[in-house]
Design an enzyme around this catalytic site. Sequence first.
Site, short mmCIF file in Angstrom:
data_model
loop_
_atom_site.label_atom_id
_atom_site.label_comp_id
_atom_site.label_asym_id
_atom_site.label_seq_id
_atom_site.Cartn_x
_atom_site.Cartn_y
_atom_site.Cartn_z
CD GLU A 308 -3.03 -0.42 1.90
OE1 GLU A 308 -4.38 -0.58 1.83
OE2 GLU A 308 -2.86 0.39 3.05
CG HIS A 329 9.07 -28.92 1.97
ND1 HIS A 329 9.50 -30.03 1.74
CD2 HIS A 329 9.13 -28.56 3.15
CE1 HIS A 329 10.41 -30.37 2.72
NE2 HIS A 329 10.14 -29.41 3.66
CE LYS A 443 -11.36 1.61 2.06
NZ LYS A 443 -10.97 2.54 3.31
#
Length: 454
Positions: A308, A329, A443
């Site tokens: 951000e 792994h 938003k």
Amino acid sequence: MTGQTGSGSIGNLPYRQSVAGCLAQAIGIHGLSKAALAPWLERAAPALAELKEDARTAAIALFGLLDETSDIEAGATALARLSDDAGTIVFFGTGGSSLGGQTLAQAAGWSIPGEAGPERKKRPRIRFYDNLDPRTLERSLAHLDLGYARFIVTSKSGGTAETLSQAIAAIEAAKARGLGDRLAGMFLGITEPARPGTKNGLRELFAHHGIASLDHPTGVGGRYSALSIVGLLPAMAMGLDAHRIRNGARAVVEQMLGTGSPADCPAALGAAVAVALNKTRGIRTMVMMPYADRLARIGDWYVQLWAESLGKDGEGTTPVAALGPVDQHSQLQMYMEGARDHLLTFVRLATPEPGPVIASELARLAGIDYLAGRSVGDLVGAQSHAVPQALIESGRPVRTFDIDRIDEATMGALMMHFIIETILAARLLGVDPFSQPGVEAGKKLALERLKRES
């Protein structure tokens, strides 16, 4: 140079950073030569000087918090009241309103089976609900013993739709179970103070129900709020000393203030190396890989902080969270032999906790004779050193952080290191580390869609 080689600790910092594995001396042409790194250290100098002045004057509000105690005292009082006769404390909040608290709580053993000691067993269990999922929220509220549940709801602006939805659903669930007259003792808010002309939905919702709210510091954005009451309250709920967390963070700031050049400031050096590798060696991905379950969430917190803060105007590198040894792994193959666009940061205990001893007879029966009589900690410790070394031998940039213990001072110091490093990296890239226009755009579009469908 101590800062570059990682040959020892700097000042009173509870960690030792080494960027030696990022340099040409260790990894050849894929690393930074002195000539390649020098211009970025020079560019970092004015950015560091500016940040030091910001710290001295508290022009960046986060720095002013480090000497604050009243918010911790208010938080402790509110937490004690909320914890009385409580079985579970639920934390509602998303992104920066949750990840810092999760990181600190996990250092104390949250989410790790059997980690809680006798003192912590006397405390309410804590849970975090940071992702809004309708099924999870509905079923969680249905199965919580609400008579013994408490809710701490965090939204800086007070207008976060996801968090307000959680809070309203929890209030309605409590009312449905006949607990409407107990709401004031069941809930606590953390949000910005009321301001004339500015709507704060969370504060107004809670005031309507007689629910108290603690003040979220106005000048501290969510992803930088881990060292505010936002992150410290979950830590306190796990029995950690909030003052010691801030003391660890303060040690990093004091070291920065006392340093003469970016090369001697670990966070500034880290920023210069990261940006130099991006701009001159094509590094596009930052991998954060701690080697301890109690450090796992620091990777998630770092991902938000870095993404951000830097991802603007076509700049930035993509952060990835990993965990050792398990991601040896799953992800390591890519980092070892895939595209050469990763910088890997390892955080490890200098001396891992021993854990169980591997029985010699059974080890031989299982074909792992080399572990006979050794501890599980011996294996993890060997891996946390061998994997970075293998990457270095493959010409992959690596830096390491060695810590002696996972405690409040160490966590505060590590988090402040990465905060300072992120701010300086943003300034080297010419972007604002404190804005998030892309998030706000999302938003806005979601709100417009809901309005069209209503």
